[in-house]
Motif scaffolding. Structure first.
Motif, PDB file in Angstrom:
ATOM      1  N   GLU A  10      81.352  61.959  36.213  1.00 51.93           N
ATOM      2  CA  GLU A  10      81.178  62.828  35.056  1.00 51.93           C
ATOM      3  C   GLU A  10      82.323  63.840  35.077  1.00 51.93           C
ATOM      4  O   GLU A  10      82.840  64.185  36.154  1.00 51.93           O
ATOM      5  CB  GLU A  10      79.830  63.556  35.124  1.00 51.93           C
ATOM      6  CG  GLU A  10      78.624  62.640  35.014  1.00 51.93           C
ATOM      7  CD  GLU A  10      78.508  61.992  33.657  1.00 51.93           C
ATOM      8  OE1 GLU A  10      78.949  62.585  32.653  1.00 51.93           O
ATOM      9  OE2 GLU A  10      77.971  60.871  33.586  1.00 51.93           O
ATOM     10  N   CYS A  39      73.389  64.021  38.570  1.00 54.31           N
ATOM     11  CA  CYS A  39      74.022  62.718  38.425  1.00 54.31           C
ATOM     12  C   CYS A  39      75.531  62.934  38.448  1.00 54.31           C
ATOM     13  O   CYS A  39      76.078  63.664  37.623  1.00 54.31           O
ATOM     14  CB  CYS A  39      73.592  62.057  37.116  1.00 54.31           C
ATOM     15  SG  CYS A  39      74.349  60.437  36.880  1.00 54.31           S
ATOM     16  N   GLY A  41      77.838  60.487  38.154  1.00 51.74           N
ATOM     17  CA  GLY A  41      78.539  59.562  37.276  1.00 51.74           C
ATOM     18  C   GLY A  41      77.893  58.197  37.324  1.00 51.74           C
ATOM     19  O   GLY A  41      76.755  58.058  37.768  1.00 51.74           O
ATOM     20  N   HIS A  42      78.654  57.164  36.879  1.00 46.62           N
ATOM     21  CA  HIS A  42      78.066  55.833  36.802  1.00 46.62           C
ATOM     22  C   HIS A  42      79.125  54.734  36.917  1.00 46.62           C
ATOM     23  O   HIS A  42      80.324  54.991  36.812  1.00 46.62           O
ATOM     24  CB  HIS A  42      77.305  55.672  35.489  1.00 46.62           C
ATOM     25  CG  HIS A  42      78.198  55.606  34.297  1.00 46.62           C
ATOM     26  ND1 HIS A  42      78.805  56.711  33.773  1.00 46.62           N
ATOM     27  CD2 HIS A  42      78.616  54.555  33.563  1.00 46.62           C
ATOM     28  CE1 HIS A  42      79.559  56.352  32.749  1.00 46.62           C
ATOM     29  NE2 HIS A  42      79.464  55.051  32.597  1.00 46.62           N
ATOM     30  N   SER A  49      73.729  49.441  34.584  1.00 45.68           N
ATOM     31  CA  SER A  49      74.430  50.704  34.755  1.00 45.68           C
ATOM     32  C   SER A  49      73.857  51.412  35.981  1.00 45.68           C
ATOM     33  O   SER A  49      72.673  51.736  36.024  1.00 45.68           O
ATOM     34  CB  SER A  49      74.258  51.580  33.511  1.00 45.68           C
ATOM     35  OG  SER A  49      75.009  52.760  33.659  1.00 45.68           O
ATOM     36  N   TYR A  50      74.711  51.613  36.978  1.00 43.13           N
ATOM     37  CA  TYR A  50      74.298  52.275  38.212  1.00 43.13           C
ATOM     38  C   TYR A  50      74.770  53.719  38.191  1.00 43.13           C
ATOM     39  O   TYR A  50      75.884  54.013  37.758  1.00 43.13           O
ATOM     40  CB  TYR A  50      74.916  51.567  39.422  1.00 43.13           C
ATOM     41  CG  TYR A  50      74.330  50.204  39.658  1.00 43.13           C
ATOM     42  CD1 TYR A  50      73.241  50.038  40.490  1.00 43.13           C
ATOM     43  CD2 TYR A  50      74.853  49.087  39.019  1.00 43.13           C
ATOM     44  CE1 TYR A  50      72.692  48.786  40.702  1.00 43.13           C
ATOM     45  CE2 TYR A  50      74.311  47.833  39.214  1.00 43.13           C
ATOM     46  CZ  TYR A  50      73.226  47.693  40.057  1.00 43.13           C
ATOM     47  OH  TYR A  50      72.683  46.456  40.245  1.00 43.13           O
ATOM     48  N   HIS A  51      73.945  54.608  38.684  1.00 44.95           N
ATOM     49  CA  HIS A  51      74.267  56.031  38.753  1.00 44.95           C
ATOM     50  C   HIS A  51      74.170  56.480  40.208  1.00 44.95           C
ATOM     51  O   HIS A  51      73.386  55.935  40.972  1.00 44.95           O
ATOM     52  CB  HIS A  51      73.278  56.846  37.916  1.00 44.95           C
ATOM     53  CG  HIS A  51      73.264  56.425  36.482  1.00 44.95           C
ATOM     54  ND1 HIS A  51      74.085  56.993  35.539  1.00 44.95           N
ATOM     55  CD2 HIS A  51      72.565  55.467  35.840  1.00 44.95           C
ATOM     56  CE1 HIS A  51      73.877  56.414  34.369  1.00 44.95           C
ATOM     57  NE2 HIS A  51      72.954  55.467  34.528  1.00 44.95           N
ATOM     58  N   PHE A  53      73.251  59.819  42.290  1.00 48.47           N
ATOM     59  CA  PHE A  53      72.685  61.158  42.237  1.00 48.47           C
ATOM     60  C   PHE A  53      72.933  61.860  43.557  1.00 48.47           C
ATOM     61  O   PHE A  53      72.910  61.234  44.624  1.00 48.47           O
ATOM     62  CB  PHE A  53      71.171  61.104  41.985  1.00 48.47           C
ATOM     63  CG  PHE A  53      70.825  60.901  40.540  1.00 48.47           C
ATOM     64  CD1 PHE A  53      70.549  61.994  39.729  1.00 48.47           C
ATOM     65  CD2 PHE A  53      70.784  59.637  39.999  1.00 48.47           C
ATOM     66  CE1 PHE A  53      70.235  61.813  38.396  1.00 48.47           C
ATOM     67  CE2 PHE A  53      70.475  59.448  38.661  1.00 48.47           C
ATOM     68  CZ  PHE A  53      70.194  60.538  37.861  1.00 48.47           C
ATOM     69  N   TYR A  63      71.046  54.795  41.785  1.00 53.38           N
ATOM     70  CA  TYR A  63      69.910  54.642  40.887  1.00 53.38           C
ATOM     71  C   TYR A  63      70.229  53.599  39.826  1.00 53.38           C
ATOM     72  O   TYR A  63      71.264  53.661  39.180  1.00 53.38           O
ATOM     73  CB  TYR A  63      69.585  55.971  40.204  1.00 53.38           C
ATOM     74  CG  TYR A  63      68.464  55.872  39.190  1.00 53.38           C
ATOM     75  CD1 TYR A  63      67.146  55.730  39.602  1.00 53.38           C
ATOM     76  CD2 TYR A  63      68.739  55.897  37.836  1.00 53.38           C
ATOM     77  CE1 TYR A  63      66.122  55.626  38.675  1.00 53.38           C
ATOM     78  CE2 TYR A  63      67.720  55.801  36.900  1.00 53.38           C
ATOM     79  CZ  TYR A  63      66.414  55.662  37.330  1.00 53.38           C
ATOM     80  OH  TYR A  63      65.411  55.553  36.406  1.00 53.38           O
ATOM     81  N   TYR A  64      69.342  52.641  39.704  1.00 56.94           N
ATOM     82  CA  TYR A  64      69.370  51.672  38.615  1.00 56.94           C
ATOM     83  C   TYR A  64      67.961  51.660  38.056  1.00 56.94           C
ATOM     84  O   TYR A  64      67.002  51.387  38.791  1.00 56.94           O
ATOM     85  CB  TYR A  64      69.798  50.286  39.116  1.00 56.94           C
ATOM     86  CG  TYR A  64      69.563  49.193  38.109  1.00 56.94           C
ATOM     87  CD1 TYR A  64      70.229  49.205  36.888  1.00 56.94           C
ATOM     88  CD2 TYR A  64      68.666  48.169  38.350  1.00 56.94           C
ATOM     89  CE1 TYR A  64      70.006  48.210  35.945  1.00 56.94           C
ATOM     90  CE2 TYR A  64      68.435  47.169  37.422  1.00 56.94           C
ATOM     91  CZ  TYR A  64      69.099  47.209  36.220  1.00 56.94           C
ATOM     92  OH  TYR A  64      68.871  46.226  35.286  1.00 56.94           O
TER      93      TYR A  64
END
Length: 94
Positions: A10, A39, A41-42, A49-51, A53, A63-64
């Protein structure tokens, strides 16, 4: 299918893209973080889309939103979590 080559931070956290060795509790990271969980970014891998945290002073977690073993990954090291996310391939979960 759309696949991003690498994890994208981000805008607020872009400076972390060039810093290695960021671990939980790192002062540079904590100075950027405004919330207890953020978060960073991704990365798009196929249709997923994976993030990543950051849970302040605790861990970095992948996180998915649909779950699965590929979404259950965490570490005290940002480098380790980034390596995991950047090495995911669409065929890993087909």
């Amino acid at each position: 299918m759309n696949t991003m080559k690498e994890f994208t931070f981000e805008p607020r956290y872009m400076s972390l893209a060039v810093i290695k060795g960021i671990d939980v509790g790192n002062k540079i990271l904590n100075d950027l973080i405004l919330e207890d969980e953020s978060c960073l970014g991704h990365r798009q891998v196929g249709s997923r889309s994976y993030h990543i945290f950051y849970f302040k002073n605790d861990r970095f977690s992948v996180y998915y939103h649909k779950g699965g073993t590929d979404a259950m990954y965490s570490s005290a090291s940002l480098d380790v979590v980034l390596e995991y996310v950047n090495n995911l391939k669409p065929e890993d979960f087909e």
